[in-house]
Design a protein around this motif. Structure first.
Motif, short mmCIF file in Angstrom:
data_model
loop_
_atom_site.label_atom_id
_atom_site.label_comp_id
_atom_site.label_asym_id
_atom_site.label_seq_id
_atom_site.Cartn_x
_atom_site.Cartn_y
_atom_site.Cartn_z
N GLN A 59 41.33 -6.70 18.21
CA GLN A 59 40.89 -6.53 19.60
C GLN A 59 41.67 -7.50 20.48
O GLN A 59 42.13 -8.54 20.02
N THR A 60 41.80 -7.18 21.73
CA THR A 60 42.47 -8.08 22.67
C THR A 60 41.83 -7.99 24.05
O THR A 60 41.35 -6.92 24.45
N VAL A 61 41.80 -9.12 24.74
CA VAL A 61 41.28 -9.21 26.10
C VAL A 61 42.31 -9.95 26.94
O VAL A 61 42.75 -11.04 26.57
N GLY A 62 42.68 -9.39 28.07
CA GLY A 62 43.60 -10.07 28.97
C GLY A 62 44.93 -9.36 29.09
O GLY A 62 45.14 -8.30 28.48
N PRO A 63 45.82 -9.94 29.92
CA PRO A 63 45.64 -11.23 30.60
C PRO A 63 44.51 -11.19 31.63
O PRO A 63 44.33 -10.19 32.33
N ILE A 64 43.78 -12.31 31.70
CA ILE A 64 42.61 -12.38 32.54
C ILE A 64 42.38 -13.83 32.95
O ILE A 64 42.77 -14.76 32.22
N THR A 65 41.78 -14.06 34.10
CA THR A 65 41.45 -15.42 34.52
C THR A 65 40.15 -15.85 33.85
O THR A 65 39.31 -15.00 33.49
N PRO A 66 39.93 -17.15 33.69
CA PRO A 66 38.66 -17.61 33.12
C PRO A 66 37.45 -17.14 33.92
O PRO A 66 36.42 -16.80 33.35
N LYS A 67 37.58 -17.10 35.24
CA LYS A 67 36.44 -16.65 36.05
C LYS A 67 36.14 -15.18 35.83
O LYS A 67 34.98 -14.79 35.68
N ASP A 68 37.18 -14.35 35.78
CA ASP A 68 36.96 -12.92 35.53
C ASP A 68 36.46 -12.69 34.11
O ASP A 68 35.68 -11.76 33.86
N PHE A 69 36.88 -13.53 33.18
CA PHE A 69 36.39 -13.43 31.80
C PHE A 69 34.87 -13.65 31.78
O PHE A 69 34.14 -12.91 31.11
N TYR A 70 34.41 -14.64 32.54
CA TYR A 70 32.97 -14.87 32.63
C TYR A 70 32.28 -13.69 33.30
O TYR A 70 31.27 -13.18 32.80
N LEU A 71 32.80 -13.25 34.44
CA LEU A 71 32.15 -12.20 35.21
C LEU A 71 32.08 -10.89 34.45
O LEU A 71 31.06 -10.18 34.48
N GLU A 72 33.15 -10.54 33.73
CA GLU A 72 33.23 -9.23 33.08
C GLU A 72 32.64 -9.22 31.67
O GLU A 72 32.04 -8.22 31.26
N HIS A 73 32.78 -10.31 30.93
CA HIS A 73 32.43 -10.28 29.51
C HIS A 73 31.24 -11.17 29.13
O HIS A 73 30.63 -10.95 28.09
N VAL A 74 30.92 -12.16 29.95
CA VAL A 74 29.84 -13.08 29.60
C VAL A 74 28.62 -12.91 30.49
O VAL A 74 27.49 -12.81 30.00
N LYS A 75 28.82 -12.83 31.78
CA LYS A 75 27.70 -12.78 32.72
C LYS A 75 26.74 -11.61 32.45
O LYS A 75 25.51 -11.78 32.61
N PRO A 76 27.23 -10.45 32.02
CA PRO A 76 26.28 -9.37 31.72
C PRO A 76 25.27 -9.71 30.63
O PRO A 76 24.18 -9.12 30.59
N VAL A 77 25.60 -10.66 29.75
CA VAL A 77 24.67 -11.02 28.66
C VAL A 77 24.14 -12.44 28.80
O VAL A 77 23.18 -12.82 28.12
N PHE A 78 24.75 -13.26 29.66
CA PHE A 78 24.29 -14.63 29.88
C PHE A 78 24.63 -15.02 31.32
O PHE A 78 25.72 -15.54 31.59
N ASN A 79 23.71 -14.75 32.21
CA ASN A 79 23.92 -14.99 33.63
C ASN A 79 23.39 -16.38 34.00
O ASN A 79 22.18 -16.62 33.98
N MET A 80 24.29 -17.28 34.34
CA MET A 80 23.90 -18.65 34.67
C MET A 80 22.91 -18.69 35.84
O MET A 80 22.03 -19.55 35.88
N ASP A 81 23.04 -17.76 36.76
CA ASP A 81 22.18 -17.76 37.95
C ASP A 81 20.76 -17.28 37.66
O ASP A 81 19.87 -17.45 38.50
N ASP A 82 20.56 -16.68 36.50
CA ASP A 82 19.23 -16.20 36.14
C ASP A 82 18.43 -17.21 35.33
O ASP A 82 17.30 -16.92 34.91
N LYS A 83 18.99 -18.39 35.10
CA LYS A 83 18.31 -19.41 34.31
C LYS A 83 17.52 -20.35 35.21
O LYS A 83 17.93 -20.68 36.31
N VAL A 84 16.36 -20.79 34.71
CA VAL A 84 15.46 -21.65 35.47
C VAL A 84 15.30 -22.97 34.72
O VAL A 84 15.01 -22.99 33.52
#
Length: 458
Positions: free
Chosen positions: A240-265
């Motif tokens: 598998q391969t991902v990129g080229p991609i920026t670290p911010k887009d990597f978070y937004l596209e691949h991480v935030k859907p399963v771990f959203n920092m803004d949804d944590k209390v």
């Protein structure tokens, strides 16, 4: 006030040697770590690593080494669980060095900007506020909202694409160098404030100072790439391969859907003469100009336990802050009040102060962040009474059970101060507290200690 007399010393010595147990304890403790003899071995078998609910274990076990980055490791360790599940991979770590680099840059700017504000208020250099700010201006430690700031602005990336550097795992020399310069910069900025320099000139000076901070940090840690390409095999051995991609887009596209920092209390338990169901913040506790404040939703300890339990039951780990050095043993990996018997060896009673009093008298504060990954319950159908907790640490595999600790439930009550859970597990009345205006605590308040202490290895 009476001084200590020679007669008093003779009496103390005679009383000491009159008890043979003191001699035995002295013979042992002068040759070995005294803690080894305080461990109650009868209690070590009570907290086995068997749990009613356990989050799926992931590899490898992380190691922050000689640095205070526990708060970053704990966050990225919690984040990788749903991410690895989504991508169906066996081993993975996010780059801790990536967030560490940007925290040094952002925190330096936050410190310099804060010092200008403080000097404009007329605070004296020898006063408590300025002295406190200058004590440790660029420590490794941090709080949850600082992580939110970093991840939302700079994203995340795989560790293989920006690995550790010597100074990320041994940060002392980097911190000494930056601290020396930041104090120099603070003096220069104070001189400008006193001479009534314009805001534009002060801002230009800070940018000039930050160019040196960036240079020093880049030399020690490397500069994170602006884009990267990540190649990996999933569990089926498929490429598998991902990129080229920026670290911010990597978070937004691949991480935030399963771990959203803004949804944590962030929920804390501070039982000092403060109100529960109130919001608190600590003045000048932050790492990013323009970032969100460090906020605490103060609740009874049962709220911290119940929300953590719900999260683990749903397979989600929980970031938390605690006082890791209290009643804890590195070899066995136990966090248990009953496992350490100071009275037997030293003849002194422990835990004479309650949780609020320990905070007030400087006996306890947050020193370390880790991740809850399992919980034991009483076996009842409701499963609301917790008995023990599984903890993923960031000190490598040599601590506890291959890096995992076991925490007794009463230790949670006494020495856990903060948990971060998804808002979906938080009752509506607790979420409602977030709308309140926070009470501002002084910069030296112990609730800000994790950002100043980082981590204390046992």
């Amino acid at each position: 006030m009476a001084e200590i007399s020679g007669e008093q010393i003779v009496g103390l010595t005679k009383a000491f040697y009159s008890d043979p147990k003191n001699l035995l304890a002295q013979n042992a403790a002068t040759s070995h770590d005294p803690l080894d003899f305080c461990i109650h071995h009868g209690a070590t078998g009570q907290n086995l690593h068997v749990y009613t609910h356990k989050v799926a274990e992931v590899k490898p076990m992380s190691n922050q080494r000689s640095s205070g980055r526990c708060w970053m490791f704990a966050c990225l360790n919690a984040m990788r669980v749903p991410f690895m599940r989504k991508l169906n991979i066996e081993e993975f770590e996010f780059s801790q060095n990536h967030l560490f680099f940007w925290d040094k840059i952002e925190r330096s700017n936050y410190f310099l900007t804060s010092m200008v504000e403080i000097f404009k208020k007329g605070e004296p250099v020898e006063g408590r506020l300025v002295s406190f700010m200058l004590t440790n201006p660029v420590n490794d430690g941090g709080q949850w909202d600082m992580l939110v700031n970093l991840v939302n602005k700079y994203g995340v990336m795989p560790k293989k694409c920006f690995p550790e550097a010597h100074s990320s795992g041994a940060s002392r020399r980097l911190n000494i160098t930056l601290t020396t310069k930041l104090r120099d910069y603070a003096k220069a900025l104070r001189d400008m404030v006193e001479k009534k320099a314009s805001d534009a000139d002060i801002e230009a000076k800070i940018k000039e100072q930050l160019s040196e901070v960036f240079r020093v940090t880049s030399i020690c840690l490397g500069i994170p790439p602006t884009t990267f390409t990540w190649e990996y095999y999933d569990k089926t051995k498929t490429y598998q391969t991902v990129g080229p991609i920026t670290p911010k887009d990597f978070y937004l596209e691949h991480v935030k859907p399963v771990f959203n920092m803004d949804d944590k209390v962030c929920i804390v338990n501070d039982p000092r003469p403060k109100k529960y169901e109130e919001m608190y913040t600590v003045e000048y506790l932050g790492n990013m100009v323009g970032g969100q404040k460090t906020l605490y939703n103060n609740q009874p300890i049962d709220v911290l336990k119940s929300t953590t339990l719900k999260s683990i039951q749903n397979g989600e780990p929980v970031w938390f802050g605690c006082d890791v050095g209290k009643f804890s043993t590195r070899k066995t990996g136990m966090l248990d009040i009953k496992s350490v018997d100071y009275e037997l060896v030293f003849g002194i009673q422990s835990l004479q102060l309650d949780k609020a009093e320990r905070l007030l008298y400087g006996e306890s504060l947050m020193t370390h962040a880790m991740v809850f990954t399992g919980v034991g319950t009483d076996g009842a159908e409701t499963e609301t009474k917790t008995t023990k907790w599984r903890v993923e640490n960031s000190w490598g595999e040599d601590v506890g059970e291959k890096g995992y600790l076991v925490m007794a439930d009463d230790w949670f009550s006494e020495f856990v101060y903060e948990v971060v859970v998804d808002k979906s597990y938080v009752p509506a009345e607790v979420l409602a507290v977030l709308t309140k205006e926070p009470v501002v605590l002084p910069p030296w308040d112990p609730m800000g200690s994790l950002a100043h202490a980082g981590s204390s290895k046992l």
